[in-house]
Design a protein around this motif. Structure first.
Motif, mmCIF file in Angstrom:
data_model
loop_
_atom_site.group_PDB
_atom_site.id
_atom_site.type_symbol
_atom_site.label_atom_id
_atom_site.label_comp_id
_atom_site.label_asym_id
_atom_site.label_seq_id
_atom_site.Cartn_x
_atom_site.Cartn_y
_atom_site.Cartn_z
ATOM 1 N N GLN A 163 7.413 15.295 20.326
ATOM 2 C CA GLN A 163 7.587 13.890 20.710
ATOM 3 C C GLN A 163 8.936 13.369 20.223
ATOM 4 O OE1 GLN A 163 4.444 11.388 19.362
ATOM 5 N NE2 GLN A 163 5.158 9.564 20.454
ATOM 6 N N ASP A 164 9.223 13.726 18.921
ATOM 7 C CA ASP A 164 10.537 13.309 18.382
ATOM 8 C C ASP A 164 11.662 13.938 19.170
ATOM 9 O OD1 ASP A 164 9.196 11.844 16.503
ATOM 10 O OD2 ASP A 164 9.293 13.416 14.948
ATOM 11 N N ASP A 194 3.406 18.811 17.787
ATOM 12 C CA ASP A 194 3.290 17.738 18.779
ATOM 13 C C ASP A 194 4.212 16.561 18.395
ATOM 14 O OD1 ASP A 194 1.498 19.205 20.243
ATOM 15 O OD2 ASP A 194 -0.292 18.326 19.287
ATOM 16 N N HIS A 195 4.200 16.216 17.099
ATOM 17 C CA HIS A 195 5.088 15.129 16.643
ATOM 18 C C HIS A 195 6.542 15.501 16.854
ATOM 19 C CE1 HIS A 195 1.936 12.590 15.083
ATOM 20 N NE2 HIS A 195 1.478 13.570 14.247
ATOM 21 N N LYS A 232 -0.288 19.812 15.175
ATOM 22 C CA LYS A 232 -0.053 18.359 15.202
ATOM 23 C C LYS A 232 1.414 18.045 14.914
ATOM 24 C CE LYS A 232 -4.748 17.029 13.933
ATOM 25 N NZ LYS A 232 -5.588 16.376 12.902
ATOM 26 N N GLU A 233 1.941 18.747 13.873
ATOM 27 C CA GLU A 233 3.350 18.529 13.546
ATOM 28 C C GLU A 233 4.239 18.929 14.717
ATOM 29 O OE1 GLU A 233 4.141 20.698 10.021
ATOM 30 O OE2 GLU A 233 3.015 19.343 8.680
#
Length: 603
Positions: free
Chosen positions: A449-450, A445-446, A442-443
Motif C-alpha cells: 500500500q505504501d 500488504d502495508h 500483513k506487513e
C-alpha cells in the motif's frame, strides 16, 4: 432084496423160510411137525409172547391162507418149494392198541406192518395224517432231532409218504421233507417205543385199519359187494367205497356164522332181524372168512373178560420193563445231558484255552512292542532332555535379551518422550512461523500500500516536475537569478523526491534484511525438520527391531515360527508431513512475496 428095500427113503425134515417185518429166518422142521410147532418156534425166536395176534401166512394160487396150528404143516396146501416161504404177520388187530399191546416187540411188529400197509395204500390215510405219521416214524428211527446232525436231505432215502399223497400235490421232495421235519422237531424226548405207539394210536382211528376185505355177491342177483372183517364185527361195502360200510354186524349182535360150500350165512342175535346170506367165488375163501370171524370173535369176547394169569403177568412184567426202561432212559438222558454239558464245557475250555493262547501271544507281542516303545521313548526322553537344556539356555538368553530390550524400551520411551517434546516445540515453532508469516503478509500488504502511495506520489511529483520544467525553462535562460520562488519550489520538490528515495532505500534494505533473516530461519527450520525426521525414522526402525526381537524370542521359546507382523504407522509420521506441508506453504508464500516486491522495485 425086499420090496421095502426098493422104496425111496423119505426125508425126515424140510426147510422153512419165515419172513417177518424186519428179518428173515430159516428153520429145519421135522416132517411130523404141526403148524403150532413151527409157529411156537418162530415166536420163541422172535421173543414174542402175545402170540394170539399173529399167524403164518402163505400164498395159494391167487389168494392167501393162514397156517392151521392143529394140522401138520405138510398136510396143508402149502407150496411145495424148498424152502417153504411163510410170512409172520398180524392176523388179528386190537381194538385199543395202548391197552392190549403189552410187549415192545409186539408194538414194533404192529408198527412195521401198519406202516407198510399205509405206504402200500392198503389203508387210506389223508395227507395231513400221513405227514404226522411220517414224523413219528422218523422219530422212531432217528431219535431226537438235531439240526447239526440232521442236515437237509437226510430223509431222501426213506419212504415215508404214500405215492397217492405225493402225486396229489405239486410239491418237491425237499418241501415234503421240510413239512415232516417241522413236526419231527416237536417230538423231542420221545423214545422209540413211545413214538411207535403214538403212530399206532393215530393209525387205529383210520377207517381201513385192521379190516380184511373179500369180494362177495349177495343172493342170486350177483351184486358185487365187499365183506370186511375186523375186530368190531362184519361190514358190507360197495366195491367203490371201502371207507363207509352200507351195513355192519357187530360181534355182539351175531348169533351164528356158518357156510355151506360157497354160501355164507350170518344169523343175527335178534331173531326178528333177517338172516344175511352172501356167496363167495371159492370155497377156500369161505374157509378163510370163517377162520377170521372165529378168531376176531374169540378176541372180542376175551377183551370183555378178566385177563388171564399169563396176561396179567405179562402186563406186570411189561409195566416193570417200561418203568425200568424209563428209568434207564432218564439216566441215559441225564448222562447224555451231562456228557453234552461236559463236551460244551470242554469246548468252552478249549475255546478259552485258544483265547488265552491268543491273548498270551498278543501280550508277548505287546510286551515286545512296549519294550521297543520304551527304548524309543528313552531315546526320545534323552533327546527331549537335551532339547530342554537347549531351550533352558535359549530361555536364559531370551531373558537376558528381554531385560536388555526392556532397558532399551525404557530408553526408547525416554527418547520418545524427548522426541514428543521436540515435536511439540516444532509445532509451537510452526505456529510461530505461521503467525510470523501472517504478520509478514500483513506487513507486505502495508508495504504494498505504501509502495502504491509512493508510486502515486512519485508520478505526481514527476508530473509536477515536468510541468514546472516546461513553464520555467525560458525564464532560466532570460534571468537565472531574478526568479526565486521557482527555485524554492524546485528545491522543495527535489528534497521531497530525495526523501521518498531515501524511504524506498530504507524500506528495501529492511525488506532485504527481513528476507535474509527469514531465509536463515527457514534454513534452520529445515535442518531441524530433517534432523527430526532422521531421529523419527531411526526410532521407528529401532522399535520395529525390538518388537521383532521380542516376538522371535517368544516364538523360539514356544517352538514355532510366527508370521510377519506389520506395525501400523505412528502419529509422528503424520505430524512430520503436516509440518513439512506448512513449511512448503511458508516458502511458497515467501517466494511470491519476494517476486512481488522485486517487480515493485524494478518498476
Amino acid at each position: 432084496m425086499s420090496i421095502l428095500g426098493l422104496k425111496k427113503k423119505q426125508p425126515k425134515t424140510f426147510k422153512v423160510k419165515v419172513i417177518t417185518m424186519d428179518a428173515e429166518m430159516e428153520f429145519s422142521c421135522e416132517v411130523k411137525w404141526k403148524g403150532k410147532d413151527l409157529f411156537d418156534l418162530v415166536c420163541r425166536t422172535v421173543g414174542l409172547r402175545e402170540t394170539w395176534f399173529f399167524g403164518l401166512r402163505y400164498t395159494v394160487k391167487d389168494t392167501y391162507a393162514w397156517l392151521k396150528q392143529e394140522k401138520r404143516v405138510l398136510d396143508q396146501e402149502v407150496p411145495k418149494d424148498s424152502p417153504i416161504t411163510f410170512h409172520f404177520l398180524a392176523k388179528f388187530f386190537p381194538e385199543k392198541v395202548e391197552e392190549e399191546l403189552v410187549q415192545e416187540i409186539t408194538q414194533h411188529l404192529f408198527f412195521l406192518q401198519v406202516k407198510k400197509q399205509i405206504l402200500d395204500e392198503e389203508i387210506f390215510c389223508s395227507p395231513e395224517a400221513s405227514v404226522l405219521l411220517a414224523s413219528y416214524a422218523v422219530q422212531a428211527k432217528y431219535g431226537d432231532y438235531d439240526p447239526n446232525f440232521h442236515k437237509p436231505g437226510f430223509l431222501a432215502q426213506d419212504e415215508l409218504l404214500p405215492k397217492r399223497v405225493l402225486m396229489q400235490y405239486q410239491m418237491t421232495a425237499d418241501m415234503w421233507e421240510e413239512k415232516i421235519t417241522a413236526w419231527y422237531a416237536e417230538h423231542r424226548g420221545i423214545a422209540r417205543d413211545e413214538a411207535e405207539m403214538e403212530y399206532l394210536k393215530i393209525a387205529q382211528d383210520l377207517e381201513m385199519y385192521g379190516v380184511s376185505y373179500f369180494a362177495i355177491t349177495q343172493n342170486k342177483r350177483d351184486t358185487d359187494l365187499l365183506l370186511g372183517v375186523d375186530a368190531q364185527g362184519l361190514h358190507i361195502y360197495n366195491p367203490n367205497s371201502k371207507l363207509n360200510p352200507n351195513k355192519s354186524f357187530p360181534w355182539s349182535g351175531i348169533r351164528n356164522i356158518s357156510y355151506s360150500e360157497k354160501e355164507f350165512t350170518i344169523k343175527p342175535l335178534d331173531k326178528k332181524k333177517d338172516v344175511f346170506k352172501f356167496y363167495s367165488s371159492q370155497l377156500r375163501v369161505n374157509k378163510l372168512i370163517l377162520q377170521l370171524c372165529i378168531g376176531n370173535h374169540d378176541l372180542f369176547m376175551r377183551r370183555r373178560k378178566v385177563d388171564s394169569i399169563e396176561v396179567q403177568q405179562m402186563k406186570a412184567q411189561a409195566k416193570e420193563e417200561k418203568a425200568r426202561k424209563k428209568m434207564e432212559r432218564q439216566i441215559l438222558a441225564r448222562e447224555k445231558q451231562m456228557r453234552e454239558e461236559a463236551e460244551r464245557a470242554k469246548e468252552e475250555m478249549e475255546r478259552r484255552l485258544f483265547q488265552l493262547q491268543d491273548e498270551a501271544r498278543l501280550a508277548n507281542e505287546a510286551l515286545l512292542r512296549s519294550e521297543e516303545t520304551a527304548d524309543l521313548l528313552a531315546e526320545k526322553a534323552q533327546i527331549a532332555e537335551e532339547e530342554a537344556k537347549l531351550l533352558a539356555h535359549k530361555a536364559a538368553d531370551a531373558e537376558q535379551d528381554r531385560q536388555r530390550l526392556e532397558v532399551t524400551a525404557m530408553k526408547t520411551k525416554e527418547e520418545k518422550r524427548q522426541m514428543e517434546q521436540k515435536m511439540r516445540e516444532a509445532e509451537q515453532l510452526a505456529v510461530k512461523l505461521v503467525e510470523q508469516s501472517e504478520r509478514r503478509l500483513k506487513e507486505a500488504d502495508h508495504l504494498k500500500q505504501d509502495l502504491t502511495e509512493a508510486k502515486d506520489a512519485e508520478r505526481r511529483a514527476k508530473q509536477k516536475l515536468l510541468e514546472i520544467t516546461k513553464t520555467t525553462y525560458p525564464v532560466h535562460f532570460i534571468s537565472l537569478y531574478s526568479f526565486t520562488p521557482p527555485d524554492f519550489a524546485y528545491e522543495s520538490t527535489s528534497s521531497r523526491l530525495d526523501f521518498k528515495d531515501s524511504d524506498m532505500k530504507r524500506l528495501s534494505m529492511e525488506i532485504e534484511r527481513e528476507r535474509l533473516e527469514y531465509m536463515e530461519k527457514s534454513k534452520h527450520l529445515q535442518d531441524q525438520l530433517k534432523e527430526l525426521k532422521t531421529e523419527i525414522e531411526s526410532l521407528k526402525l529401532e522399535e520395529q527391531q525390538q518388537q521383532a526381537g521380542v516376538y522371535s524370542l517368544r516364538n523360539e521359546a514356544r517352538g514355532y515360527v510366527p508370521e510377519p507382523v506389520y506395525l501400523p504407522h505412528s502419529n509422528v509420521r503424520i505430524i512430520f508431513f503436516v509440518l513439512l506441508l506448512l513449511l512448503l506453504l511458508l516458502l511458497i508464500s515467501y517466494i511470491l512475496l519476494i517476486d512481488y516486491l522485486s517487480e515493485c522495485f524494478i518498476e
